[in-house]
Design a protein around this motif. Structure first.
Motif, PDB file in Angstrom:
ATOM      1  N   LEU A  88       0.834  -1.200   0.000  1.00  0.00           N
ATOM      2  CA  LEU A  88       0.000   0.000   0.000  1.00  0.00           C
ATOM      3  C   LEU A  88       0.869   1.251   0.000  1.00  0.00           C
ATOM      4  N   VAL A  89       0.645   2.123  -0.929  1.00  0.00           N
ATOM      5  CA  VAL A  89       1.333   3.418  -0.952  1.00  0.00           C
ATOM      6  C   VAL A  89       0.339   4.491  -0.545  1.00  0.00           C
ATOM      7  N   ASP A  90       0.676   5.272   0.415  1.00  0.00           N
ATOM      8  CA  ASP A  90      -0.204   6.354   0.825  1.00  0.00           C
ATOM      9  C   ASP A  90       0.061   7.544  -0.103  1.00  0.00           C
ATOM     10  N   GLY A  91      -0.502   7.477  -1.295  1.00  0.00           N
ATOM     11  CA  GLY A  91      -0.263   8.510  -2.297  1.00  0.00           C
ATOM     12  C   GLY A  91      -1.484   8.730  -3.167  1.00  0.00           C
ATOM     13  N   ILE A  92      -1.388   9.719  -4.039  1.00  0.00           N
ATOM     14  CA  ILE A  92      -2.502  10.048  -4.922  1.00  0.00           C
ATOM     15  C   ILE A  92      -2.014  10.092  -6.367  1.00  0.00           C
ATOM     16  N   ALA A  93      -2.928   9.900  -7.295  1.00  0.00           N
ATOM     17  CA  ALA A  93      -2.574   9.881  -8.710  1.00  0.00           C
ATOM     18  C   ALA A  93      -2.135  11.270  -9.183  1.00  0.00           C
ATOM     19  N   LEU A  94      -1.136  11.279 -10.029  1.00  0.00           N
ATOM     20  CA  LEU A  94      -0.668  12.526 -10.637  1.00  0.00           C
ATOM     21  C   LEU A  94      -1.815  13.250 -11.339  1.00  0.00           C
ATOM     22  N   ARG A  95      -2.742  12.508 -11.888  1.00  0.00           N
ATOM     23  CA  ARG A  95      -3.897  13.127 -12.558  1.00  0.00           C
ATOM     24  C   ARG A  95      -4.634  14.066 -11.615  1.00  0.00           C
ATOM     25  N   GLU A  96      -4.783  13.666 -10.354  1.00  0.00           N
ATOM     26  CA  GLU A  96      -5.496  14.506  -9.397  1.00  0.00           C
ATOM     27  C   GLU A  96      -4.721  15.789  -9.111  1.00  0.00           C
ATOM     28  N   LEU A  97      -3.396  15.699  -9.057  1.00  0.00           N
ATOM     29  CA  LEU A  97      -2.599  16.909  -8.858  1.00  0.00           C
ATOM     30  C   LEU A  97      -2.762  17.866 -10.026  1.00  0.00           C
ATOM     31  N   LEU A  98      -2.784  17.320 -11.245  1.00  0.00           N
ATOM     32  CA  LEU A  98      -2.930  18.175 -12.426  1.00  0.00           C
ATOM     33  C   LEU A  98      -4.324  18.801 -12.486  1.00  0.00           C
ATOM     34  N   LYS A  99      -5.331  18.068 -12.032  1.00  0.00           N
ATOM     35  CA  LYS A  99      -6.675  18.645 -11.982  1.00  0.00           C
ATOM     36  C   LYS A  99      -6.711  19.829 -11.019  1.00  0.00           C
ATOM     37  N   GLN A 100      -5.975  19.689  -9.907  1.00  0.00           N
ATOM     38  CA  GLN A 100      -5.985  20.717  -8.888  1.00  0.00           C
ATOM     39  C   GLN A 100      -5.154  21.931  -9.291  1.00  0.00           C
ATOM     40  N   SER A 101      -3.942  21.691  -9.807  1.00  0.00           N
ATOM     41  CA  SER A 101      -3.002  22.790 -10.020  1.00  0.00           C
ATOM     42  C   SER A 101      -2.826  23.184 -11.483  1.00  0.00           C
ATOM     43  N   GLY A 102      -3.235  22.336 -12.403  1.00  0.00           N
ATOM     44  CA  GLY A 102      -3.048  22.629 -13.823  1.00  0.00           C
ATOM     45  C   GLY A 102      -1.676  22.225 -14.315  1.00  0.00           C
ATOM     46  N   GLN A 103      -0.630  22.602 -13.611  1.00  0.00           N
ATOM     47  CA  GLN A 103       0.723  22.213 -13.965  1.00  0.00           C
ATOM     48  C   GLN A 103       1.567  22.190 -12.692  1.00  0.00           C
ATOM     49  N   THR A 104       2.737  21.578 -12.773  1.00  0.00           N
ATOM     50  CA  THR A 104       3.531  21.388 -11.562  1.00  0.00           C
ATOM     51  C   THR A 104       4.750  22.296 -11.469  1.00  0.00           C
ATOM     52  N   GLY A 105       5.187  22.872 -12.579  1.00  0.00           N
ATOM     53  CA  GLY A 105       6.452  23.597 -12.603  1.00  0.00           C
ATOM     54  C   GLY A 105       7.569  22.672 -13.055  1.00  0.00           C
ATOM     55  N   PRO A 106       8.659  23.212 -13.609  1.00  0.00           N
ATOM     56  CA  PRO A 106       9.704  22.387 -14.220  1.00  0.00           C
ATOM     57  C   PRO A 106      10.389  21.407 -13.272  1.00  0.00           C
ATOM     58  N   GLU A 107      10.834  21.871 -12.088  1.00  0.00           N
ATOM     59  CA  GLU A 107      11.575  20.976 -11.204  1.00  0.00           C
ATOM     60  C   GLU A 107      10.698  19.834 -10.699  1.00  0.00           C
ATOM     61  N   ALA A 108       9.441  20.141 -10.348  1.00  0.00           N
ATOM     62  CA  ALA A 108       8.529  19.082  -9.908  1.00  0.00           C
ATOM     63  C   ALA A 108       8.237  18.111 -11.048  1.00  0.00           C
ATOM     64  N   ALA A 109       8.072  18.639 -12.263  1.00  0.00           N
ATOM     65  CA  ALA A 109       7.822  17.771 -13.421  1.00  0.00           C
ATOM     66  C   ALA A 109       9.001  16.842 -13.665  1.00  0.00           C
ATOM     67  N   LEU A 110      10.206  17.351 -13.491  1.00  0.00           N
ATOM     68  CA  LEU A 110      11.399  16.526 -13.660  1.00  0.00           C
ATOM     69  C   LEU A 110      11.466  15.421 -12.608  1.00  0.00           C
ATOM     70  N   VAL A 111      11.043  15.726 -11.369  1.00  0.00           N
ATOM     71  CA  VAL A 111      11.023  14.707 -10.318  1.00  0.00           C
ATOM     72  C   VAL A 111      10.026  13.606 -10.654  1.00  0.00           C
ATOM     73  N   VAL A 112       8.844  14.001 -11.126  1.00  0.00           N
ATOM     74  CA  VAL A 112       7.831  13.021 -11.536  1.00  0.00           C
ATOM     75  C   VAL A 112       8.388  12.136 -12.640  1.00  0.00           C
ATOM     76  N   LEU A 113       8.994  12.776 -13.636  1.00  0.00           N
ATOM     77  CA  LEU A 113       9.517  12.025 -14.772  1.00  0.00           C
ATOM     78  C   LEU A 113      10.624  11.067 -14.328  1.00  0.00           C
ATOM     79  N   LYS A 114      11.530  11.527 -13.492  1.00  0.00           N
ATOM     80  CA  LYS A 114      12.633  10.664 -13.071  1.00  0.00           C
ATOM     81  C   LYS A 114      12.132   9.462 -12.277  1.00  0.00           C
ATOM     82  N   GLY A 115      11.241   9.686 -11.309  1.00  0.00           N
ATOM     83  CA  GLY A 115      10.756   8.586 -10.486  1.00  0.00           C
ATOM     84  C   GLY A 115      10.058   7.520 -11.296  1.00  0.00           C
ATOM     85  N   SER A 116       9.178   7.928 -12.199  1.00  0.00           N
ATOM     86  CA  SER A 116       8.456   6.933 -12.979  1.00  0.00           C
ATOM     87  C   SER A 116       9.331   6.312 -14.061  1.00  0.00           C
ATOM     88  N   LEU A 117      10.317   7.065 -14.567  1.00  0.00           N
ATOM     89  CA  LEU A 117      11.265   6.465 -15.505  1.00  0.00           C
ATOM     90  C   LEU A 117      12.086   5.371 -14.823  1.00  0.00           C
TER      91      LEU A 117
END
Length: 529
Positions: A88-117
């Motif tokens: 069990l991961v106590d986390g939420i889908a990236l889709r929900e973050l994008l619905k809330q904020s629209g975009q994450t900013g470059p550094e946060a986007a890079l973190v998302v990309l690196k982790g899932s890569l």
């Protein structure tokens, strides 16, 4: 009758559900360890293809040991059900973050990309291609770390399982039915990265055919991204797979070089803090918060352009037909160069809003959230032997039995019939009635919308049928009547027959000038082999 549950676990609540199953939060009775349990739908357990795909997903998770992929505890098959027990991961889908904020900013986007890569890299090293990377399948934990979930339609590198995936993120070669390769996952990850940066998908196509053409031919929209990360967009969204990084691991090396150069050596720490702050805005979506479950399977309704428009389309149609199901329409309205309406199951499972992280040793130290309950669009081929595997420290003893297809969901309630509309006013003329949308929304349900062109109030009668033959409506499944003013409202139709073709017929009182509107399509149960 009480639904079957995995022995040795006590269910706490549902985390999410989809057309083929559900994911629940449970506790291992012997150790008190919280887990996520993905149950296969009872309706699909008699379908060998879905059973095989569900079993293959468990086998794949059992073979991946990465802090960036949700961990498998055990796979349980029994005469009454099948389930994958996951960390069990106590986390939420990236889709929900994008619905809330629209975009994450470059550094946060890079973190998302690196982790899932890094999660994809573990799969690529094992010879597996995910094929359905998207924001729904990336989970962000409370500390801002990100993880990859849902291997429902994963396949072996080099396999040719047909056209499958989520249209907005599919690589050109996926649209063309070419062999699966890690480069396709790199493309999908870059498309998600672009969405984190800009708040929108790389290509704005409104239907299946438009998206196919744009992904195959349209220029890479790199200019819309911040200038420092454009090389990553350009490389990751290259049209030809050989022009992209060969796999996720190679792409991570390029990402780190660009990120350090553009945002300094602390870019990852800054990005993770930003993600954690965004996640903190949605506390009720975490599994630990006890929020409401959410449905999690996406479908696509599409229109295919008439043959002859652009040289590519002739080939594309033949390839896409492996995924699409043609709707026939008996009273077609005249349209020059008109498009044939199509309905398709265009995606696989989508992560529940609280689903899916990784096994032990996660970089964040957070518990992992689970994979999604959605349906597998094209089950991975796998041996038929049952699996009872564990990955990492299992919370309890393994079980065994027999497999079934991906995730269960309650049978939808029969549609409610609105009260009959009043008699039409004298002199009302109905010029036409047409079916504007008709698609499968569940394994026993479809949604339909109509359009009525009338000079005043009229009454619409809608009937639905199941049949074993295309072009024949077959046995009646139900009917309803409603005012023409509400015809455009989507209505859910329940199908309980065993036919492979579902159809609808709409008529009006007074009678429409075109008589009636009829449409039919081949359902997914019969389309998937």
């Amino acid at each position: 009758m009480k639904a079957w549950g995995v022995p040795g676990y006590t269910e706490t609540r549902e985390l999410g559900s989809g057309a083929s199953g559900r994911v629940v939060l449970a506790v291992h009775d012997g150790t008190g360890t919280p887990v996520a349990v993905k149950y296969l739908s009872d309706r699909l357990r008699s379908d060998p293809a879905f059973v095989q795909g569900f079993r293959a997903e468990a086998r794949l998770l059992g073979g991946l040991r990465s802090p960036y992929v949700v961990g498998l505890y055990e796979y349980v098959e029994a005469p009454d059900g099948a389930a994958i027990v996951m960390e069990l991961v106590d986390g939420i889908a990236l889709r929900e973050l994008l619905k809330q904020s629209g975009q994450t900013g470059p550094e946060a986007a890079l973190v998302v990309l690196k982790g899932s890569l890094l999660g994809l890299a573990a799969a690529h090293r094992a010879g597996v291609v995910h094929r359905d990377y998207k924001p729904e399948n990336v989970l962000v934990a409370a500390d801002g770390s990100s993880k990859l979930v849902d291997f429902g339609i994963a396949t072996d590198h080099g396999a040719t399982p047909g056209v499958a995936g989520t249209p907005a993120y599919m690589a050109p070669e996926q649209w063309q039915g070419r062999p699966a390769s890690p480069a396709a996952d790199v493309y999908a990850a870059t498309a998600t990265f672009f969405e984190c940066l800009t708040g929108r998908k790389p290509y704005p196509g409104q239907n299946f055919a438009e998206l196919a053409l744009q992904h195959v031919e349209a220029p890479v929209p790199e200019s819309e991204a911040p200038e420092p990360v454009r090389p990553l967009i350009r490389r990751g969204l290259a049209k030809r797979p050989e022009e992209r990084p060969e796999d996720a691991e190679a792409f991570v090396a390029e990402l780190e070089a660009v990120a350090c150069s553009a945002y300094g050596p602390d870019w990852e720490e800054h990005g993770q803090r930003k993600l954690a702050a965004l996640a903190a805005l949605l506390p009720l979506l975490f599994p630990s918060a006890g929020g409401s479950p959410a449905t999690a399977t996406a479908f696509a309704t599409t229109s295919l352009w008439a043959p002859g428009r652009r040289g590519w389309l002739g080939t594309g149609v033949a390839l896409v037909l492996g995924l699409l199901v043609v709707l026939t329409q008996a009273a077609a309205t005249d349209r020059t160069g008109g498009a044939a309406a199509l309905s398709s199951f265009a995606t696989t499972s989508a992560a529940p809003p609280t689903g899916g992280p990784a096994p032990s040793g996660t970089a964040s130290g957070s518990p992992s959230a689970s994979a999604s309950p959605g349906a597998s669009g094209s089950p991975s081929a796998s041996p038929s032997a049952s699996v009872s595997a564990s990955a990492g420290a299992s919370p309890g003893p393994g079980s065994s039995g027999t497999a079934v297809p991906p995730g269960p969901q309650p049978t939808p309630a029969p549609p409610t019939t609105p009260p009959p509309s009043p008699s039409p006013s004298p002199g009302v003329k109905v010029r036409s009635v047409s079916v504007t949308s008709f698609r499968q929304s569940d394994f026993t349900a479809a949604q339909v919308s109509l359009a009525v062109d009338a000079s005043g109030p009229a009454t619409v009668r809608l009937e639905w049928f199941s049949s074993d033959a295309r072009g024949t409506l077959g046995a009646s499944e139900g009917s309803m009547s409603f005012p023409s003013s509400t015809a455009a409202t989507a209505r859910t139709l329940t199908f309980r027959g065993g036919g492979c073709y579902w159809g609808v017929r709409a008529t009006t009182t007074p009678a429409a000038g075109n008589g009636a509107a009829v449409q039919q399509f081949l359902i997914r149960r019969c389309e998937i082999r």
